[in-house]
Every structure is written in structure tokens, then in C-alpha cells.
Design a protein around this motif. Structure first.
Motif, PDB file in Angstrom:
ATOM      1  N   ALA A 214       0.834  -1.205   0.000  1.00  0.00           N
ATOM      2  CA  ALA A 214       0.000   0.000   0.000  1.00  0.00           C
ATOM      3  C   ALA A 214       0.870   1.257   0.000  1.00  0.00           C
ATOM      4  CB  ALA A 214      -0.923  -0.012   1.224  1.00  0.00           C
ATOM      5  N   TRP A 215       1.976   1.221   0.729  1.00  0.00           N
ATOM      6  CA  TRP A 215       2.900   2.357   0.759  1.00  0.00           C
ATOM      7  C   TRP A 215       3.501   2.598  -0.631  1.00  0.00           C
ATOM      8  CZ3 TRP A 215       4.386   6.441   3.485  1.00  0.00           C
ATOM      9  CH2 TRP A 215       5.636   7.003   3.240  1.00  0.00           C
ATOM     10  N   GLN A 218       0.870   4.186  -3.032  1.00  0.00           N
ATOM     11  CA  GLN A 218       0.118   5.309  -2.472  1.00  0.00           C
ATOM     12  C   GLN A 218      -0.196   6.419  -3.472  1.00  0.00           C
ATOM     13  OE1 GLN A 218       2.704   8.302  -0.103  1.00  0.00           O
ATOM     14  NE2 GLN A 218       3.758   6.335   0.191  1.00  0.00           N
TER      15      GLN A 218
END
Length: 433
Positions: A214-215, A218
Motif C-alpha cells: 500500500a505504501w 500510495q
């Protein structure tokens, strides 16, 4: 379908999630580029002996170097497009296998023409390194981390050159010049195995956790669009920002070509150094280049904090800083002390790698994921056109006028490139109403 899901769940339970996996993937890529530079710089380190053993003139040596540079120039966009289309893992692996085999084949060269042909094939395969760099950054890092990651990735491009002199010297001492080429080629094949076993893209990597994925994702960048080769080139060529990156790359590369391919001959000619002495000194500018690579990304943060620069403008400011440091190469022309010359070249290596890393960061910043490898390949082609032409110039002038005029020119090339970088890429503040 349910069976596939169950298999995936079972596999995830047996695989350990690794924190900060993106940095481990960057290290794996960095290792490959390190081997890439060890293999390519083997020629420059062995050049004084090859000239004697095979009866090669300085002009013929320039054509050997030029063959590599010409292939590197022609194939970077094609390698970049290939990586964009078939993926980083397979595309880079194929190219690495080819350059390893070509390096090993150098051991059978009997004259300068044989070497030139082998260097051409090797250059075409090694051209994948620059576009693969951009692809790795784009796949594994969000935009906020890309300048820092670009700096660390740049370490691979100089640490290989730094390690090449001692590695080649000891390989040569143990196996002769033929064995030195074979030894470095085998190193490349060993890395290919590591790459095939451990590299996967983020979506498929079994050791990547959901939070880190997810990072990485982003920024919500659109999915890459795969285009035919000439369509991709045409689209990039219409973008003004590309020329703000390509022209500075063109102006920067002659200095790196001299470090990589001509510095050993320069030391031998100007200071009568033998292979052992060359190995003792020739790695230092590349050590400084490593430090420049690492410093470049952190320098962008410094400009942001001190002057409030945007991410793009701080990256440009770092590159301009590197351009001013390159003036040190002009001073090489007026010194007769080899230690001072090495120090000045080291300052130049530091400055060059700041420029190079920040140009890679700007490619990733300015173009979408489906274009990154292609654009960086085109950027690399622009750079290596200059490298090719400059090497041919050295070949026909070095024995007549020496290296000093060329060092003076290299000292100011990057300031010219910085003008185009600022003109075409820098973000202007909005005018007040």
C-alpha cells in the motif's frame, strides 16, 4: 478458483513477510549494476596490456571503445521498451545473460577488430542497465522516496567501476588478461541466478506485506500502457521535458566515459603508471562517485527544507550543484601532481554522479510507469551519443595534443546542460493576481 485461493493462502503462511522489502530489491538490482560495471570497465583497466599484447594503437582502441558506446547508444531505447513490455525481471535477465557471455568471449580475441565486435554485442546487452534503473524505482518506490532511492541506485553504477581496478588486477595476476575477462563474465552469470530466484514485481512478490504494498502504491498511478516501439518513441520525442533531461545527459556523459574507458591510459601516458599503480589510484574517483550518488537524494531534502523548493526544483538544484563541482576537471589540466589530479577527478566523480542520479529521478518524476524504462533508455542514448563521439575525438587527438584540452572542456560541459535543465524542467511559481 477456490483451489487457487487456498493455494495462495497456504503459500502466504509458509512465506515470511520481510519489512522494507523494497530496499532489499533495490540492493539486488544494485548488485546487478555493480557486476555490469565491473564487466564493462575490465577493458579500460586492461587497456595498457592489450595495446602491447595485441599491437593496438590509440586510434584503434578508440574504435573498440566506440563500438561499445555506439551499441549502448542504439540499444538503450530498445532495451527500455523491451523491459516495459515483457517486464523488468525477464527483460533484464535476458540482457544480463547476453553481456556475461560476450564478456567471457573477450578471452578469445586476437586483434582489435575482434574486440570491437565483441564490445558492440556487449554494449547492446549492457544498455539495459539504465532503463532498468528507472523501472526499478518506478515499480518499488512511491514518489516521495524516489530521489533518495535514485541516489542509492546510482551507487551500483559507480561502485562497480570502483571495484573493477582491484578485481581486474588480481584476476589478471592470477589468470592473465584472458582469464580476467572470463572471471568477470562468470560473476555476471552468478548474479543472473540470484536475480531469477529472488526478484518479483511488487504485486507478485511472496515476501511483500500488504502495508508495504500500500505504501508503494500510495500515488495511485495509472496502470502502465504498453505501446509499440516507434509509437512509444514518438510520444516521448514530442514532450519538451524529455529534452530538459536528454541535453544535460548529453553534456554529462563524456566525463564518465573518460573515467570508465580512458583514465587508465591517461595515467599510463601522463604519469607513466603501471597496472599495479593504476589499480591503486583508478578506483578513487568512483568511490567519490558512490558518495555523490548517496548524497544526491539527501541533498534534495536539504534544498526543500532550506529554500522551500518543490520536489522537482530541489532535484534540479541538486543536479546544478553537481554541475558546478565538475569545474574541478578543468583544473586537472594545470596540475602535474598525480595525487592532486586524482583528487580533482574524485570531485568530478562526486559531481557527475549527483547529476546522473537526479536525471534518473526526474525521468521517474516526469513520466508515467509505462514510459519510464523507454524514456530512461532514450535519455541514455542521448548521453552515449556524446560518449561515443568524445571517445573518437580522444582517439585522434590524445597522441597529438594530449588530454588537457579535453579535461578543460569536460569541466564546463555540465554547466551548459544545467541551463537546459532549468529552462525546460524547473517549476515556476505562480504569479500573484
Amino acid at each position: 478458483m477456490s483451489q487457487d485461493i487456498n493455494n495462495t493462502v497456504t503459500a502466504s503462511k509458509t512465506r515470511r513477510v520481510m519489512k522494507n522489502l523494497r530496499w532489499y530489491m533495490l540492493v539486488l538490482f544494485l548488485l546487478g549494476v555493480t557486476v555490469n560495471y565491473i564487466t564493462r570497465n575490465s577493458l579500460g583497466i586492461l587497456a595498457p596490456e592489450l595495446k602491447d599484447s595485441l599491437g593496438i594503437t590509440t586510434e584503434q582502441y578508440s574504435w573498440i571503445v566506440g563500438a561499445f558506446q555506439l551499441a549502448y547508444t542504439l540499444f538503450q531505447p530498445l532495451c527500455g521498451w523491451l523491459i516495459d513490455v515483457i517486464g523488468l525481471k525477464l527483460g533484464f535477465m535476458i540482457c544480463a545473460c547476453l553481456w556475461a557471455i560476450a564478456c567471457i568471449a573477450h578471452a578469445g580475441a586476437g586483434n582489435w577488430l575482434h574486440l570491437a565486435i565483441l564490445r558492440f554485442f556487449m554494449g547492446g546487452a549492457e544498455a539495459a542497465a539504465t532503463p532498468a534503473n528507472a523501472k526499478t524505482l518506478g515499480e518499488w518506490f512511491p514518489k516521495t522516496e524516489r530521489p533518495i532511492a535514485a541516489g542509492w541506485a546510482g551507487v551500483g553504477f559507480s561502485i562497480g567501476a570502483m571495484l573493477a581496478p582491484p578485481i581486474i588486477y588480481f584476476a589478471h595476476a592470477s589468470f592473465g588478461w584472458q582469464g580476467a575477462f572470463m572471471f568477470t563474465g562468470v560473476l555476471a552469470l552468478l548474479w543472473v541466478i540470484l536475480w531469477w530466484v529472488f526478484y518479483h514485481n511488487p504485486e507478485k512478490h511472496p515476501n511483500l506485506g500488504k502495508d508495504e504494498l500500500a505504501w508503494i502504491k500510495q500515488d495511485n498511478e495509472p496502470a502502465p500502457v504498453k505501446q509499440p516501439f516507434f509509437t512509444a518513441l514518438k510520444g516521448v520525442a514530442k514532450n519538451k521535458r524529455f529534452y530538459g533531461i536528454a541535453i544535460p545527459a548529453f553534456m554529462a556523459e563524456p566525463a564518465w566515459a573518460v573515467f570508465s574507458f580512458w583514465m587508465p591510459l591517461y595515467f599510463a601516458k601522463e604519469y607513466n603508471m603501471d597496472l599495479k599503480q593504476i589499480a591503486l589510484f583508478a578506483w578513487l574517483p568512483f568511490l567519490a562517485a558512490d558518495l555523490g550518488s548517496v548524497a544526491s537524494g539527501y541533498l534534495t531534502r536539504l534544498y526543500t527544507r532550506l529554500f522551500g523548493c518543490s520536489r522537482v526544483n530541489s532535484t534540479i538544484a541538486s543536479s546544478v550543484t553537481g554541475a558546478f563541482l565538475m569545474i574541478s576537471l578543468a583544473v586537472v589540466a594545470i596540475t602535474r601532481d598525480p595525487i592532486i589530479a586524482v583528487i580533482l577527478m574524485s570531485i568530478g566523480g562526486f559531481g557527475h554522479q549527483i547529476i546522473s542520479c537526479m536525471l534518473s529521478a526526474l525521468v521517474v518524476e516526469s513520466f508515467d510507469k509505462g514510459q519510464m524504462a523507454t524514456v530512461n533508455g532514450m535519455r541514455g542514448s542521448a548521453a552515449w551519443i556524446a560518449s561515443f563521439l568524445f571517445s573518437l575525438l580522444i582517439g585522434v587527438t590524445a597522441d597529438k595534443i594530449g588530454f588537457n584540452p579535453l579535461f578543460i572542456a569536460m569541466g564546463f560541459f555540465d554547466l551548459i546542460g544545467a541551463i537546459f535543465l532549468v529552462a525546460f524542467i524547473a517549476e515556476r511559481r505562480a504569479k500573484r493576481a
